[in-house]
Design an enzyme around this catalytic site. Structure first.
Site, PDB file in Angstrom:
ATOM      1  N   GLU A   9      -0.798  -2.200   5.175  1.00  0.00           N
ATOM      2  CA  GLU A   9       0.237  -2.312   6.354  1.00  0.00           C
ATOM      3  C   GLU A   9      -0.060  -0.794   7.241  1.00  0.00           C
ATOM      4  O   GLU A   9      -0.064  -0.714   8.385  1.00  0.00           O
ATOM      5  CB  GLU A   9       1.761  -2.300   5.726  1.00  0.00           C
TER       6      GLU A   9
ATOM      7  N   ASP B 264       0.836  -1.358  -0.112  1.00  0.00           N
ATOM      8  CA  ASP B 264      -0.273  -0.147   0.163  1.00  0.00           C
ATOM      9  C   ASP B 264       0.884   1.261   0.058  1.00  0.00           C
ATOM     10  O   ASP B 264       1.942   1.365   0.308  1.00  0.00           O
ATOM     11  CB  ASP B 264      -1.009   0.041   1.152  1.00  0.00           C
TER      12      ASP B 264
END
Ligand SMILES: [Zn+2]
Ligand SMILES: [Zn+2]
Length: 440
Positions: free
Chosen positions: A167, A100
């Site tokens: 995350e 991400d």
């Protein structure tokens, strides 16, 4: 990785030799895969995706692993990717990368800077960039997958490549575990990861035994008062004044209640209340970031926040108790001592002490800790990412370098990616070493 918003880069004196080349036999292997790795880096850097929306990114990694012969599964815990490569009997070792990016506008001025904008989950248009350097991790991870798939005579066991979503929300690791990461796939004997580091020169590889990141908690407090006219305070109970006292009282937790030998942070990062100068509102909201290294300190911080918020409201005669909500929590990340000793020894042996350093812990949080909580020994290595001349200039002037999550964070890509690849391959080969041939 999540860091305190205004973290000032703490500069440690690192030998200022250039680390632009990884200095051993591994360098030849790394250089051979670097062009493909850099191409992937530039691609994902320019096409970042927000947490829980990493579809295109995941597809690129899945395709890359399939072409290398990995057994690939997608959609694990959302957009997660798992690639398994079996290579004889031996340990199962997991290597994680995050997928991400962040809602941060890139202002590095680089020719390949991200210009992506998207609509976030609340419907707001936001810029997107890899301000945490997860693109570096993906580029290195894929190159490592390539080297391991090519040179299979150098290791034995099962390699488990994991591309983890979300995350930055501290939710992706848990989502993958809940979706059977350790039951549908081989359960790892060890789990490894790297993270780039905006405090050290590009190419530096850092290890540290024991806790390296903190417990990270988010606490919201809603303070209730009694609204009214700003010129008639005697008819009201002013929640802005209660909030002001609460913010200051919260600062006494770390300074007066916690031992100076126990690192801890209580930051009120947002405070919202009221709309007009002449109206006393009926509520104020505070948002807190809370950090600690041990469970005892964490419990003390959280209970003290609750006690102080309620005590200040009671002292002001508030009509009702404040609402104290514990929203999110990341557990402290602990590098397994024996695993750290094995891998750091291998790195020092191959790369030398000019490149490989024991680096201190920091007040940041990371959901890699979820794998360790699931019972797997974990190790996260740090990879310095700062261009050497910028690092030297900052050291000389005493000025701060842009931290991770900054719009200006611009990793020096070649030495950073190359060091990450070298660290990963050497760590995997150490843990999955081919047994010596018997001379009988
Ligand atoms: Zn981050
Ligand atoms: Zn990160």
């Amino acid at each position: 990785m999540r860091v305190q918003a205004l973290q000032i880069a703490s500069l440690l004196l690192i030998a200022t030799t250039s680390h632009s080349q990884v200095g051993s036999k591994i360098a030849v292997e790394v250089d051979a895969v670097y062009p493909q790795s850099e191409a992937l880096y530039l691609d994902v850097h320019q096409h970042p995706e927000l947490s829980l929306h990493e579809q295109q990114t995941a597809a690129k990694l899945a395709l890359g692993l399939r072409e290398l012969g990995y057994d690939v599964s997608t959609g694990i815990g959302g957009t997660g990717v798992v690639g398994v490569l079996r290579n004889g009997s031996g340990p199962v070792v997991m290597l994680r990368t995050e997928l991400d990016a962040l809602p941060v506008e890139e202002k590095t001025g680089l020719p390949y800077a991200s210009t992506v904008r998207t609509t976030d989950d609340s419907g707001t248009e936001v810029p997107v960039s890899h301000a945490c350097g997860h693109d570096i991790h993906m580029a290195a991870w894929m190159a490592t997958a390539r080297i391991m798939a090519t040179a299979r005579n150098r290791w034995r066991g099962t390699l488990m490549m994991v591309g983890q979503p979300a995350e930055e929300l501290i939710s992706g690791a848990r989502a993958m575990l809940n979706d059977g990461l350790f039951t549908r796939f081989p359960r790892p004997d060890y789990a490894l990861a790297v993270h780039d580091d905006a405090r050290y020169p590009a190419g530096i590889i850092g290890y540290h035994s024991g806790p390296i990141f903190t417990n990270g908690d988010i606490v919201n407090i809603t303070i209730y008062g009694k609204g009214g006219h700003g010129a008639r305070p005697e008819t009201t109970i002013d929640p802005i004044v209660i909030a002001a006292r609460t913010v200051l009282a919260l600062q006494t937790i770390v300074s007066r209640e916690i031992s100076p030998f126990d690192p801890a942070v209580v930051t009120v990062g947002s405070i919202h209340g009221g709309a007009r100068p002449n109206i006393i509102p009926d509520q104020v909201k505070l948002e807190l970031a809370v950090r600690s290294f041990t469970e005892a300190v964490r419990e003390h911080l959280l209970s003290a926040i609750d006690r102080i918020a309620k005590g200040e409201a009671a002292a002001a005669g508030a009509p009702r108790e404040p609402l104290v909500e514990h929203l999110a929590a990341a557990h402290a990340l602990v590098n397994d001592p024996e695993l750290t000793r094995r891998v750091s020894s291998a790195l020092l042996r191959d790369l030398g002490s000019a490149q490989v350093h024991d680096l201190p812990p920091e007040m940041a949080s990371e959901d890699f800790a979820e794998y360790q909580l699931a019972g797997v020994p974990t190790l996260q290595l740090r990879i310095g990412a700062v261009q050497q001349d910028k690092y030297d200039a900052a050291l000389k002037s005493g000025s701060a370098l842009p931290s991770l999550h900054s719009p200006f964070f611009a990793p020096d890509r070649a030495p950073t990616i190359k060091a990450a690849i070298a660290a990963e391959v050497l760590a995997l080969r150490e843990l999955m070493a081919v047994p010596p041939v018997s001379l009988r």
